[in-house]
Design an enzyme around this catalytic site. Structure first.
Site, short mmCIF file in Angstrom:
data_model
loop_
_atom_site.label_atom_id
_atom_site.label_comp_id
_atom_site.label_asym_id
_atom_site.label_seq_id
_atom_site.Cartn_x
_atom_site.Cartn_y
_atom_site.Cartn_z
N THR A 217 0.84 -1.26 0.04
CA THR A 217 0.10 0.12 -0.11
C THR A 217 0.86 1.22 -0.15
O THR A 217 1.97 1.16 0.57
CB THR A 217 -0.88 0.03 1.27
OG1 THR A 217 -1.79 -1.16 1.22
CG2 THR A 217 -1.62 1.27 1.60
N THR A 268 -0.84 1.82 7.09
CA THR A 268 -0.72 0.71 6.31
C THR A 268 -0.81 -0.64 7.23
O THR A 268 -0.27 -0.40 8.26
CB THR A 268 0.45 0.63 5.38
OG1 THR A 268 0.68 -0.68 4.85
CG2 THR A 268 1.75 0.98 6.06
#
Ligand code: ASP
Length: 350
Positions: A217, A268
């Site tokens: 991510t 994340t």
């Protein structure tokens, strides 16, 4: 300058100025540079900061694919420099975070845009969000499959609609109407992510992390010269996730949050935990209501609160004064920052 402007211009001050100029010339010390402190443009010396992450996870150092990691490192460097160029030139924190996230979405090395992970049924469903700390406006898209740059769709939702989040087909129709680039779902395919799905299918569970390399991510937070904060996050989510599963990344307050009063945060990790703990907003709240520093609040959240729940992940944050935090409780989190003071930093491990 103010004093000079406030001087009443009369006969006496005029002749006094002439005498001062003559003395300065005779001393050889009258130059343009000697005058510069009073001529300094308003924004010079104003602080800006950009922080980026490329996902938290468990990267086994021994099994590291050096070439891939080097490429990801270089990409982070390239995006930091691109974002810095915007902030240096008095651009907005919103433009900086959107630009760097677009670059990372275009790179197959990250789990966002091209290179996104696959759902259990073998599709790429992407989530993204952006928030403006000045206005507290925010935009997000979830479960999109054809928008080349989900982060720009999130920004369009924030700026061109009355809503905060659009999902699936609705988000895609809106993105097309806004003139954003639409691609065939096959654009997002990469063999590496497809192989990860096969591995996860064999194990029969969602794979949050890649044990060989970790480039996941992506997120960015920035402070611009006007003191405005912004945060943005984009992801393909978790490998082998159920169709329709939405993680924390597009959820304002969970994966992304920005408020000029406190900080900008992008998270994340295992999204369900970040949603339950409203992580990004919780950090801002700890700062606002308990007077905690950004680093205290961020470290507590990741290293204590989430860790105690067995949740893996990390976050990046910058506060209104330009302080930075980047805690993670996984083995690695690709992360970096660049500041107006000339600091540049990129790391994968602790
Ligand atoms: N937080 C993301 C999600 O749960 C995944 C990640 O950051 O690795 O969708």
């Amino acid at each position: 300058m103010k004093t000079i402007l406030n001087l009443r211009y009369n006969r006496y001050s005029s002749s006094l100025s002439i005498i001062i100029v003559i003395i300065l010339f005779s001393l050889g010390g009258f130059s343009l540079s000697a005058q510069q402190p009073t001529m300094t443009p308003a924004n010079t010396n104003k602080k800006w900061v950009l922080v980026i992450h490329g996902g938290a996870g468990n990267a086994n150092k021994d099994k590291m694919n050096d070439e891939k990691n080097k490429a990801a490192w270089l990409k982070i460097k390239e995006t930091l420099d691109a974002g810095a160029a915007i902030l240096k030139n008095n651009g907005t924190s919103l433009d900086a975070v959107e630009t760097v996230i677009r670059m990372l979405e275009d790179s197959p090395l990250f789990n966002a845009g091209k290179g996104s992970v696959f759902t259990a049924e073998g599709k790429n469903e992407m989530d993204a969000s952006i928030m403006d700390g000045k206005t507290l406006k925010a935009g997000a898209v979830a479960g999109v499959t054809t928008i080349k740059n989900p982060i720009s769709a999130a920004r369009a939702v924030m700026e061109k609609s009355n809503h905060v989040m659009l999902v699936d087909g609705g988000a895609e129709i809106f993105a097309k109407q806004q003139g954003l680039e639409i691609v065939d779902p096959s654009y997002f395919y990469t063999k590496e992510r497809w192989d990860e799905l096969q591995k996860a299918r064999q194990q029969g569970k969602p794979l949050q992390k890649d044990t060989v390399t970790h480039h996941g991510t992506v997120g960015a937070v920035a402070l611009d010269q006007d003191g405005n904060l912004a945060a943005a996050t984009s992801t393909g989510g978790m490998t082998n996730k159920m169709k329709g599963r939405v993680g924390d990344s597009p959820v304002i307050g969970a994966g992304t949050y920005a408020n000029n009063k406190t900080c900008a945060v992008s998270c994340t990790g295992h999204g369900e935990f970040f949603i339950r703990n409203v992580v990004a907003y919780d950090i801002s709240a700890q700062m606002e209501y308990r007077g905690m520093s950004l680093d205290e609040a961020g470290t507590h959240e990741i290293m204590e609160k989430l860790k105690m729940q067995g949740a893996e992940g990390g976050l990046i944050g910058v506060d209104k004064d330009g302080n930075i935090t980047m805690p993670f409780n996984t083995e690695a989190m690709l992360r970096g920052y660049i500041t107006s003071e000339g600091a540049e930093y990129i790391r994968l491990f602790k």
